[in-house]
Design a protein around this motif. Structure first.
Motif, mmCIF file in Angstrom:
data_model
loop_
_atom_site.group_PDB
_atom_site.id
_atom_site.type_symbol
_atom_site.label_atom_id
_atom_site.label_comp_id
_atom_site.label_asym_id
_atom_site.label_seq_id
_atom_site.Cartn_x
_atom_site.Cartn_y
_atom_site.Cartn_z
ATOM 1 N N HIS A 95 -3.039 4.422 -8.309
ATOM 2 C CA HIS A 95 -3.820 3.296 -7.800
ATOM 3 C C HIS A 95 -3.538 3.156 -6.306
ATOM 4 O O HIS A 95 -2.376 2.972 -5.913
ATOM 5 C CB HIS A 95 -3.428 2.010 -8.535
ATOM 6 N N PRO A 96 -4.570 3.245 -5.454
ATOM 7 C CA PRO A 96 -4.346 3.182 -4.006
ATOM 8 C C PRO A 96 -3.656 1.912 -3.525
ATOM 9 O O PRO A 96 -3.026 1.918 -2.473
ATOM 10 C CB PRO A 96 -5.757 3.272 -3.422
ATOM 11 N N GLY A 97 -3.745 0.847 -4.288
ATOM 12 C CA GLY A 97 -3.105 -0.395 -3.885
ATOM 13 C C GLY A 97 -1.611 -0.427 -4.131
ATOM 14 O O GLY A 97 -0.912 -1.310 -3.640
ATOM 15 N N PHE A 98 -1.095 0.561 -4.891
ATOM 16 C CA PHE A 98 0.310 0.544 -5.273
ATOM 17 C C PHE A 98 1.136 1.662 -4.654
ATOM 18 O O PHE A 98 2.318 1.785 -4.949
ATOM 19 C CB PHE A 98 0.452 0.608 -6.794
ATOM 20 N N VAL A 99 0.540 2.491 -3.829
ATOM 21 C CA VAL A 99 1.264 3.594 -3.188
ATOM 22 C C VAL A 99 1.568 3.171 -1.749
ATOM 23 O O VAL A 99 0.642 2.977 -0.956
ATOM 24 C CB VAL A 99 0.433 4.895 -3.223
ATOM 25 N N PRO A 100 2.843 2.999 -1.423
ATOM 26 C CA PRO A 100 3.198 2.488 -0.086
ATOM 27 C C PRO A 100 2.585 3.291 1.068
ATOM 28 O O PRO A 100 2.168 2.707 2.070
ATOM 29 C CB PRO A 100 4.722 2.567 -0.055
ATOM 30 N N GLU A 101 2.505 4.607 0.932
ATOM 31 C CA GLU A 101 1.966 5.447 2.000
ATOM 32 C C GLU A 101 0.487 5.163 2.260
ATOM 33 O O GLU A 101 -0.033 5.504 3.314
ATOM 34 C CB GLU A 101 2.144 6.939 1.674
ATOM 35 N N TRP A 102 -0.185 4.581 1.304
ATOM 36 C CA TRP A 102 -1.620 4.311 1.434
ATOM 37 C C TRP A 102 -1.900 2.855 1.765
ATOM 38 O O TRP A 102 -3.053 2.419 1.735
ATOM 39 C CB TRP A 102 -2.349 4.680 0.147
ATOM 40 N N SER A 103 -0.884 2.085 2.068
ATOM 41 C CA SER A 103 -1.078 0.644 2.250
ATOM 42 C C SER A 103 -2.063 0.318 3.373
ATOM 43 O O SER A 103 -2.865 -0.602 3.235
ATOM 44 C CB SER A 103 0.259 -0.063 2.483
ATOM 45 N N ASN A 104 -2.030 1.064 4.470
ATOM 46 C CA ASN A 104 -2.970 0.791 5.555
ATOM 47 C C ASN A 104 -4.406 1.028 5.104
ATOM 48 O O ASN A 104 -5.303 0.238 5.416
ATOM 49 C CB ASN A 104 -2.644 1.637 6.782
ATOM 50 N N ASP A 105 -4.638 2.112 4.372
ATOM 51 C CA ASP A 105 -5.985 2.402 3.865
ATOM 52 C C ASP A 105 -6.449 1.297 2.913
ATOM 53 O O ASP A 105 -7.605 0.873 2.959
ATOM 54 C CB ASP A 105 -6.014 3.748 3.134
ATOM 55 N N TRP A 106 -5.543 0.843 2.057
ATOM 56 C CA TRP A 106 -5.895 -0.212 1.101
ATOM 57 C C TRP A 106 -6.221 -1.514 1.833
ATOM 58 O O TRP A 106 -7.184 -2.198 1.493
ATOM 59 C CB TRP A 106 -4.773 -0.416 0.092
ATOM 60 N N VAL A 107 -5.447 -1.832 2.864
ATOM 61 C CA VAL A 107 -5.694 -3.059 3.628
ATOM 62 C C VAL A 107 -7.063 -2.996 4.315
ATOM 63 O O VAL A 107 -7.813 -3.978 4.313
ATOM 64 C CB VAL A 107 -4.561 -3.318 4.656
ATOM 65 N N VAL A 108 -7.405 -1.867 4.896
ATOM 66 C CA VAL A 108 -8.718 -1.712 5.537
ATOM 67 C C VAL A 108 -9.830 -1.937 4.514
ATOM 68 O O VAL A 108 -10.784 -2.683 4.769
ATOM 69 C CB VAL A 108 -8.861 -0.322 6.202
ATOM 70 N N ALA A 109 -9.701 -1.306 3.351
ATOM 71 C CA ALA A 109 -10.714 -1.467 2.301
ATOM 72 C C ALA A 109 -10.754 -2.904 1.802
ATOM 73 O O ALA A 109 -11.832 -3.487 1.606
ATOM 74 C CB ALA A 109 -10.431 -0.501 1.156
ATOM 75 N N TRP A 110 -9.593 -3.496 1.579
ATOM 76 C CA TRP A 110 -9.496 -4.865 1.065
ATOM 77 C C TRP A 110 -10.155 -5.856 2.025
ATOM 78 O O TRP A 110 -10.916 -6.733 1.618
ATOM 79 C CB TRP A 110 -8.033 -5.222 0.827
ATOM 80 N N GLU A 111 -9.859 -5.716 3.320
ATOM 81 C CA GLU A 111 -10.417 -6.630 4.311
ATOM 82 C C GLU A 111 -11.923 -6.440 4.477
ATOM 83 O O GLU A 111 -12.655 -7.416 4.637
ATOM 84 C CB GLU A 111 -9.683 -6.486 5.640
ATOM 85 N N ALA A 112 -12.389 -5.206 4.436
ATOM 86 C CA ALA A 112 -13.838 -4.968 4.515
ATOM 87 C C ALA A 112 -14.538 -5.565 3.295
ATOM 88 O O ALA A 112 -15.619 -6.148 3.406
ATOM 89 C CB ALA A 112 -14.131 -3.475 4.631
ATOM 90 N N ALA A 113 -13.910 -5.439 2.139
ATOM 91 C CA ALA A 113 -14.487 -5.992 0.910
ATOM 92 C C ALA A 113 -14.437 -7.513 0.892
ATOM 93 O O ALA A 113 -15.265 -8.160 0.245
ATOM 94 C CB ALA A 113 -13.768 -5.423 -0.308
ATOM 95 N N ALA A 114 -13.505 -8.109 1.615
ATOM 96 C CA ALA A 114 -13.386 -9.573 1.650
ATOM 97 C C ALA A 114 -14.640 -10.212 2.234
ATOM 98 O O ALA A 114 -15.016 -11.318 1.843
ATOM 99 C CB ALA A 114 -12.155 -9.989 2.454
ATOM 100 N N ALA A 115 -15.295 -9.518 3.164
ATOM 101 C CA ALA A 115 -16.518 -10.045 3.763
ATOM 102 C C ALA A 115 -17.684 -10.010 2.778
ATOM 103 O O ALA A 115 -18.680 -10.698 2.965
ATOM 104 C CB ALA A 115 -16.869 -9.245 5.014
ATOM 105 N N ILE A 116 -17.538 -9.212 1.731
ATOM 106 C CA ILE A 116 -18.591 -9.065 0.724
ATOM 107 C C ILE A 116 -18.279 -9.899 -0.514
ATOM 108 O O ILE A 116 -19.159 -10.556 -1.072
ATOM 109 C CB ILE A 116 -18.738 -7.574 0.320
ATOM 110 N N LEU A 117 -17.013 -9.851 -0.931
ATOM 111 C CA LEU A 117 -16.585 -10.519 -2.160
ATOM 112 C C LEU A 117 -15.400 -11.427 -1.874
ATOM 113 O O LEU A 117 -14.293 -10.942 -1.624
ATOM 114 C CB LEU A 117 -16.186 -9.475 -3.216
ATOM 115 N N GLY A 118 -15.613 -12.708 -1.905
ATOM 116 C CA GLY A 118 -14.541 -13.659 -1.640
ATOM 117 C C GLY A 118 -13.529 -13.759 -2.769
ATOM 118 O O GLY A 118 -12.339 -13.916 -2.536
ATOM 119 N N ASP A 119 -13.992 -13.644 -3.997
ATOM 120 C CA ASP A 119 -13.113 -13.738 -5.157
ATOM 121 C C ASP A 119 -12.240 -12.488 -5.235
ATOM 122 O O ASP A 119 -12.754 -11.368 -5.308
ATOM 123 C CB ASP A 119 -13.943 -13.888 -6.436
ATOM 124 N N GLU A 120 -10.926 -12.675 -5.238
ATOM 125 C CA GLU A 120 -10.011 -11.537 -5.194
ATOM 126 C C GLU A 120 -10.102 -10.640 -6.426
ATOM 127 O O GLU A 120 -9.971 -9.428 -6.320
ATOM 128 C CB GLU A 120 -8.580 -12.017 -4.967
#
Length: 174
Positions: A95-120
């Motif tokens: 899971h990309p959200g649980f691999v420390p080395e991928w945390s920056n990629d997950w944050v970029v995706a998470w923040e971009a998705a926040a503008a589309i979907l407010g519900d976590e």
């Protein structure tokens, strides 16, 4: 961008270079595929402007060709394409959200998705769906071969500029 801790137990330097090359190739391939411009992709980035990292892909979006919504959607896909390419290369469905080395990629995706979907919860479900979609997409023979061509060139040259990426992918995407 792939960020590793100072030492990754059980992984040799050459093997780590290959892993990073496939990770960054995932970002570069998908960015090119969706129509963004890859300015550069490297497995030997400068460490003077941020966290220690072993790979970096610089991408630009043509704002005259994409709406803000399209840029957000494609940014999510491009951010997650690196982890998915690495999962395919390593044969490990993580899971990309649980691999420390991928945390920056997950944050970029998470923040971009926040503008589309407010519900976590909906956002998480959406991102997990994108990961599955990308897994199937990148696992297609033609797409994987194109991605591998970028990775091979990264391993040979460390850094690829925009023209080189376009040239490598021209036989695969035209």
């Amino acid at each position: 961008m792939l960020v590793f801790p100072k030492s990754k137990p059980g992984i040799l330097i050459d093997e780590m270079s290959e892993i990073v090359a496939y990770h960054e190739a995932g970002h570069a391939f998908l960015a090119t595929y969706v129509g963004a411009q890859v300015h550069s992709v490297t497995i030997a980035p400068d460490w003077d402007d941020g966290p220690e990292r072993f790979g970096d892909t610089q991408i630009g979006w043509h704002r005259d060709r994409f709406s803000s919504s399209e840029i957000r959607q494609n940014s999510i896909r491009v951010a997650l394409a690196g982890p998915v390419a690495e999962m395919l290369y390593r044969g490990e469905p993580l899971h990309p959200g649980f691999v420390p080395e991928w945390s920056n990629d997950w944050v970029v995706a998470w923040e971009a998705a926040a503008a589309i979907l407010g519900d976590e919860q909906r956002r998480l479900t959406h991102l997990e769906g994108v990961v599955v979609e990308l897994y199937r997409f990148l696992d297609q023979t033609l797409h994987w071969a194109a991605l591998a061509a970028i990775a091979d060139n990264l391993l040979a040259h460390d850094t690829l500029e925009s023209e080189q990426v376009r040239e490598i992918l021209s036989s695969w995407l035209d």
